[in-house]
Design a protein around this motif. Structure first.
Motif, mmCIF file in Angstrom:
data_model
loop_
_atom_site.group_PDB
_atom_site.id
_atom_site.type_symbol
_atom_site.label_atom_id
_atom_site.label_comp_id
_atom_site.label_asym_id
_atom_site.label_seq_id
_atom_site.Cartn_x
_atom_site.Cartn_y
_atom_site.Cartn_z
ATOM 1 N N TRP A 1 0.840 -1.197 0.000
ATOM 2 C CA TRP A 1 0.000 0.000 0.000
ATOM 3 C C TRP A 1 0.877 1.251 0.000
ATOM 4 O O TRP A 1 0.639 2.192 -0.770
ATOM 5 C CB TRP A 1 -0.916 0.005 1.235
ATOM 6 C CG TRP A 1 -2.044 0.987 1.140
ATOM 7 C CD1 TRP A 1 -3.319 0.722 0.731
ATOM 8 C CD2 TRP A 1 -1.994 2.390 1.446
ATOM 9 N NE1 TRP A 1 -4.067 1.872 0.763
ATOM 10 C CE2 TRP A 1 -3.286 2.913 1.199
ATOM 11 C CE3 TRP A 1 -1.008 3.256 1.889
ATOM 12 C CZ2 TRP A 1 -3.609 4.259 1.385
ATOM 13 C CZ3 TRP A 1 -1.320 4.596 2.068
ATOM 14 C CH2 TRP A 1 -2.608 5.086 1.820
ATOM 15 N N HIS B 1 -1.396 -8.321 -7.466
ATOM 16 C CA HIS B 1 -2.052 -9.631 -7.368
ATOM 17 C C HIS B 1 -1.603 -10.666 -8.385
ATOM 18 O O HIS B 1 -1.992 -11.825 -8.274
ATOM 19 C CB HIS B 1 -3.571 -9.467 -7.438
ATOM 20 C CG HIS B 1 -4.149 -8.954 -6.158
ATOM 21 N ND1 HIS B 1 -4.423 -9.773 -5.087
ATOM 22 C CD2 HIS B 1 -4.466 -7.702 -5.766
ATOM 23 C CE1 HIS B 1 -4.903 -9.047 -4.095
ATOM 24 N NE2 HIS B 1 -4.934 -7.787 -4.478
ATOM 25 N N ASP C 1 0.045 -1.176 -11.157
ATOM 26 C CA ASP C 1 0.168 -1.857 -9.870
ATOM 27 C C ASP C 1 -0.065 -3.352 -10.109
ATOM 28 O O ASP C 1 -1.147 -3.761 -10.535
ATOM 29 C CB ASP C 1 -0.896 -1.270 -8.921
ATOM 30 C CG ASP C 1 -0.862 -1.899 -7.530
ATOM 31 O OD1 ASP C 1 -0.378 -3.037 -7.392
ATOM 32 O OD2 ASP C 1 -1.358 -1.248 -6.590
ATOM 33 N N SER D 1 2.850 -9.167 -0.370
ATOM 34 C CA SER D 1 1.918 -9.796 0.561
ATOM 35 C C SER D 1 0.979 -10.812 -0.074
ATOM 36 O O SER D 1 0.155 -11.405 0.622
ATOM 37 C CB SER D 1 1.094 -8.718 1.265
ATOM 38 O OG SER D 1 0.316 -8.021 0.324
ATOM 39 N N LYS D 2 1.087 -11.017 -1.373
ATOM 40 C CA LYS D 2 0.187 -11.984 -2.017
ATOM 41 C C LYS D 2 0.954 -13.267 -2.375
ATOM 42 O O LYS D 2 0.488 -14.356 -2.135
ATOM 43 C CB LYS D 2 -0.446 -11.414 -3.287
ATOM 44 C CG LYS D 2 -0.716 -9.921 -3.267
ATOM 45 C CD LYS D 2 -1.701 -9.500 -2.205
ATOM 46 C CE LYS D 2 -1.827 -7.976 -2.171
ATOM 47 N NZ LYS D 2 -2.492 -7.481 -0.983
ATOM 48 N N SER E 1 3.631 -5.806 -4.626
ATOM 49 C CA SER E 1 3.424 -6.087 -3.200
ATOM 50 C C SER E 1 3.999 -7.467 -2.912
ATOM 51 O O SER E 1 3.922 -8.361 -3.749
ATOM 52 C CB SER E 1 1.922 -6.075 -2.908
ATOM 53 O OG SER E 1 1.667 -6.793 -1.725
#
Ligand SMILES: Cc1ncc(COP(=O)(O)O)c(C=O)c1O
Length: 463
Positions: free
Chosen positions: A149, A251, A248, A281-282, A279
């Protein structure tokens, strides 16, 4: 049992209309001088939902977020079963090599980075991670951020100034929208994936302003819809109007495509996008994120002018080591095998859902959005699903359009076909009983639930 409590001992159904309607958006703009007291309305509504088992958010895991897990609702009720609610697409979060890398990093460094990147927060591990990501992507300059984020927010806030313009897909993630709000009032939205809309916005901006910069923001995989823009076409449109393009790839990076480069890779656009956000985090088993840009000049600028890099502590050594070890796997044959089994699960799930009239939206990705419809129906379905022994997240307005509530099923490489079968069967069952219950509320005298469509394929349920 959860169900009996929610329905009363006689089994009668008791959910009040207020708990089946409304949305968090109703409470976004409280007014009045009492800064704290004025938020009570939200709590009242939320708690009403909670009391009726209709608040499916803020569950906590009691075990590792693997394909099966035990969790608690935020009222403390225990649930357990197949887990399709965790963002661990390649099932790396409990991988022995990755856990060992984190343990080793803690042994060497302790648990804290103890500084921002600018002020001694970087470690040998974080520098190595920047280089590893760059190599994986073919050589861009990479800057790390404490979360995905904050990377998205920083990319917009760090580059755009008040005289500039930001153009966003209307569904662009909150981090991009908030970054835009922090940077400028010149914010423009175009329809979801709508290239004509994007062209019209850029035409209008450029005909009025030939001197300031424009940043166009999109995602390579929209997580509520599981769909993807035509990035090459967006690039061409941006070039025509002298705009820069940010994508971005939270995912799909690491988990989609033979090489794991996601849709940007599949579309061969990796070196043609100006700013890429990722990210960890996925797929990469940790908190954290990054920005990839083409020049050292932009990377260095971001380190000192994007707030969440300059003024926030760097990734901890354990996080950097975790992500490094995850990248090693993602880039290896094991990574390929994991991506193949993930895609196999996704395709199997989508085809099994179609057989029982569950509507999977969008295109195959680790996210399978399953249409439910009315918020009230969806809240009951989420309660039923959890009580039947399956965990999947519900998303509702304003994250998705009103009346477009859906389950956001998240698939992992380690799920088995048996897990998928269980989810599909239990979801179908949950939808059927939710449909019956919701219809009974709708039929009650004076029910405001009569307004608006129900949606989930009632016809097949009745049959
Ligand atoms: C498109 C997109 N960008 C950024 C983020 C934020 O990433 P993180 O959760 O790693 O902070 C998310 C998280 O869900 C996301 O969906």
């Amino acid at each position: 049992m959860i169900m009996d409590e929610k329905r009363g001992n006689s089994g009668e159904k008791t959910a009040p209309e207020e708990a089946l309607t409304g949305s968090v958006r109703d409470y976004r703009l409280p007014v009045g001088t009492d800064l704290l007291g004025r938020v009570d309305g939200f709590y009242h509504w939320q708690d009403l939902r909670r009391q009726h088992g209709l608040w499916p958010y803020a569950k906590s895991t009691e075990t590792a977020p693997k394909t099966h897990c035990a969790a608690k609702t935020d009222s403390g009720e225990e649930i357990s079963g197949v887990n399709f609610a965790s963002q661990d697409y390649l099932s790396l979060s409990s991988h022995p090599a990755i856990k060992q890398a984190a343990i080793d990093a803690i042994g060497e460094y302790g648990v804290h980075s103890a500084g921002s990147g600018a002020l001694l927060g970087n470690t040998r591990l974080s520098l190595q991670l920047e280089k590893t990501i760059s190599d994986f992507m073919g050589g861009p300059e990479v800057v790390l951020y404490p979360t995905g984020w904050s990377a998205g927010f920083a990319a917009v806030q760090g580059l755009v100034r008040s005289h500039d313009h930001v153009v966003l897909d209307v569904l662009a993630h909150s981090c991009l929208q908030e970054g835009a709000r922090a940077a400028t009032q010149n914010i423009h939205f175009h329809g979801h994936l709508n290239l004509e809309g994007l062209t019209r916005r850029l035409q209008r901006i450029r005909s009025a302003d030939a001197v300031n910069a424009i940043l166009v923001c999109t995602e390579s995989l929209f997580s509520m819809h599981s769909d993807t823009p035509d990035i090459a076409a967006m690039r061409a449109i941006c070039d025509e109007y002298d705009a820069r393009l940010l994508v971005d790839c939270a995912h799909d990076f690491g988990c989609i495509g033979d090489d794991g480069l996601g849709h940007i890779g599949l579309q061969k656009m990796i070196d043609k996008v100006d700013v890429i956000i990722g990210s960890f985090s996925k797929t990469f088993a940790s908190n954290g994120g990054f920005i990839a840009v083409k020049t050292r000049a932009v990377a260095e600028y971001m380190k000192y002018f994007s707030a969440t890099q300059t003024f926030s502590n760097a990734l901890s050594p354990a996080q950097a080591a975790t992500v490094l070890a995850a990248f090693e796997i993602v880039a290896s044959d094991e990574g390929k095998r994991r991506r193949l089994s993930l895609m196999d699960n996704i395709l199997y799930m989508r085809s099994e859902m179609a057989k029982v009239d569950l509507e999977a939206l969008g295109h195959p990705s680790a996210i399978v959005p399953v249409r439910v419809g009315a918020e009230g129906l969806a809240r009951i379905a989420a309660r039923e699903l959890a009580s039947l022994g399956a965990i999947a997240n519900l998303v509702e307005y304003p994250a998705v359009p009103q009346g477009g509530a859906r389950f956001r099923v998240q698939v992992m490489a380690d799920h088995t076909r048996g897990d998928v079968d269980a989810l599909v069967r239990l979801m179908r069952q949950a939808m059927q009983s939710a449909d019956l219950e919701f219809r009974s509320y709708r039929e009650a005298d004076g029910s405001s639930l009569k307004r608006g469509a129900v949606r989930w394929n009632a016809a097949s349920n009745a049959a």
